[in-house]
Motif scaffolding. Structure first.
Motif, PDB file in Angstrom:
ATOM      1  N   ASP A  35      86.812  52.487 -72.695  1.00 22.60           N
ATOM      2  CA  ASP A  35      85.641  53.074 -72.042  1.00 22.60           C
ATOM      3  C   ASP A  35      85.927  54.414 -71.372  1.00 22.60           C
ATOM      4  OD1 ASP A  35      84.374  50.785 -72.847  1.00 22.60           O
ATOM      5  OD2 ASP A  35      84.420  49.824 -70.883  1.00 22.60           O
ATOM      6  N   LEU A  36      87.154  54.923 -71.547  1.00 17.60           N
ATOM      7  CA  LEU A  36      87.489  56.212 -70.939  1.00 17.60           C
ATOM      8  C   LEU A  36      86.699  57.323 -71.621  1.00 17.60           C
ATOM      9  CD1 LEU A  36      89.531  57.281 -68.771  1.00 17.60           C
ATOM     10  CD2 LEU A  36      91.048  57.850 -70.682  1.00 17.60           C
ATOM     11  N   ASP A  37      86.056  58.169 -70.845  1.00 14.56           N
ATOM     12  CA  ASP A  37      85.290  59.265 -71.417  1.00 14.56           C
ATOM     13  C   ASP A  37      86.200  60.212 -72.186  1.00 14.56           C
ATOM     14  OD1 ASP A  37      82.898  58.355 -70.410  1.00 14.56           O
ATOM     15  OD2 ASP A  37      83.006  59.572 -68.586  1.00 14.56           O
ATOM     16  N   ALA A  38      85.654  60.814 -73.229  1.00 12.48           N
ATOM     17  CA  ALA A  38      86.439  61.739 -74.050  1.00 12.48           C
ATOM     18  C   ALA A  38      87.021  62.874 -73.217  1.00 12.48           C
ATOM     19  CB  ALA A  38      85.568  62.297 -75.167  1.00 12.48           C
ATOM     20  N   ALA A  39      86.235  63.372 -72.262  1.00 14.16           N
ATOM     21  CA  ALA A  39      86.730  64.459 -71.417  1.00 14.16           C
ATOM     22  C   ALA A  39      87.940  64.015 -70.595  1.00 14.16           C
ATOM     23  CB  ALA A  39      85.623  64.951 -70.489  1.00 14.16           C
ATOM     24  N   ASP A  40      87.925  62.762 -70.165  1.00 13.52           N
ATOM     25  CA  ASP A  40      89.054  62.252 -69.388  1.00 13.52           C
ATOM     26  C   ASP A  40      90.281  62.027 -70.280  1.00 13.52           C
ATOM     27  OD1 ASP A  40      87.602  62.271 -67.023  1.00 13.52           O
ATOM     28  OD2 ASP A  40      86.779  60.278 -67.387  1.00 13.52           O
ATOM     29  N   ARG A  41      90.067  61.634 -71.548  1.00 16.65           N
ATOM     30  CA  ARG A  41      91.185  61.550 -72.491  1.00 16.65           C
ATOM     31  C   ARG A  41      91.811  62.925 -72.667  1.00 16.65           C
ATOM     32  NH1 ARG A  41      87.977  58.606 -76.040  1.00 16.65           N
ATOM     33  NH2 ARG A  41      88.008  60.299 -77.556  1.00 16.65           N
ATOM     34  N   THR A  93      86.841  66.164 -76.966  1.00 15.88           N
ATOM     35  CA  THR A  93      85.395  66.279 -76.750  1.00 15.88           C
ATOM     36  C   THR A  93      84.671  66.939 -77.924  1.00 15.88           C
ATOM     37  OG1 THR A  93      85.801  68.351 -75.560  1.00 15.88           O
ATOM     38  CG2 THR A  93      85.561  66.343 -74.235  1.00 15.88           C
TER      39      THR A  93
END
Length: 243
Positions: A35-41, A93
């Motif tokens: 569930d980690l947002d792409a921006a956070d990845r 992203t």
């Protein structure tokens, strides 16, 4: 060059490879990573690059000690590894689906999803750079990774795992299994919990991976066939040839 022991490294076999795959599967299915947002990845990958950069002198010494290559070459390899993580941090992203025009009042669209657990198997000649090329794109896309470095050159891959952990990568997302290809590598290729194998190495081993991966319908990407040997004749200018 001297035969002196520089390090002792645990030798992973089938059991350790299986444990790493299970850890990667748990991490892949966990909400913390899934569930980690792409921006956070992307931010995570950038922090890994920062960690590599902060410890570059230590990593350079390890790479030279482990491979025997000149430090000027290792410095170039390290720069490539850092750049790879920053490049793929940006891609996290940019992995977009598309909408498809169809008849009627319907919305037809595609979504790009991670493959799952990726086994990265890398050779001895560019240990850290090859590790980055396997790990960074897989993580950017939301996969988890089991990385098997060449048994001759495992040191910087192990340090990469430490740096990734320090950057905040959740447990089990990146696993390193240093061991021979005949045991640890083969176990990863055959394991039903691995969804994709990314391999760089010999053509003979690549053929074997394709055959064995077919049993569990794994996706496979192969970079095979080392080339560009140098032949130095007696009348060559030896200093120039050595450089």
């Amino acid at each position: 060059a001297t035969g002196e022991v520089v390090a002792e490294v645990a030798e992973a076999g089938e059991a350790e490879a299986a444990a790493a795959v299970e850890a990667a599967r748990r991490a892949y299915e966990s909400a913390e990573w899934r569930d980690l947002d792409a921006a956070d990845r992307g931010a995570l990958l950038w922090r890994i690059a920062d960690g590599l950069e902060a410890r570059q002198e230590e990593l350079l010494r390890l790479e030279v000690l482990d491979t025997g290559k000149p430090i000027r070459e290792a410095r170039f390899d390290l720069r490539e590894a850092i750049d790879a993580f920053r490049y793929y941090a940006g891609w996290a992203t940019k992995l977009e689906g598309s909408t498809i025009p169809v008849r009627g009042k319907m919305l037809n669209y595609t979504v790009r999803e991670p493959v799952g657990v990726v086994a990265g198997i890398i050779p001895w000649n560019f240990p850290l750079e090859m590790a980055a090329w396997k790990v960074a794109p897989a993580l950017a896309c939301g996969n988890t990774v089991v990385l098997k470095p060449a048994e001759q050159t495992p040191l910087t891959a192990l340090e990469l795992a430490v740096i990734a952990e320090e950057a905040g990568l959740p447990a089990g997302v990146l696993n390193v299994v240093p061991g021979p290809g005949e045991t640890a590598g083969a176990a990863l290729v055959q394991h039903p919990g691995v969804d994709k194998v990314a391999f760089t190495g010999s053509t003979a081993v690549g053929k074997r991976i394709v055959r064995e991966a077919a049993e569990t319908l794994k996706q496979v990407s192969l970079e095979l066939g080392g080339k560009s040997p140098n032949i130095v004749f007696e009348d060559a200018e030896l200093e120039a040839a050595a450089r």
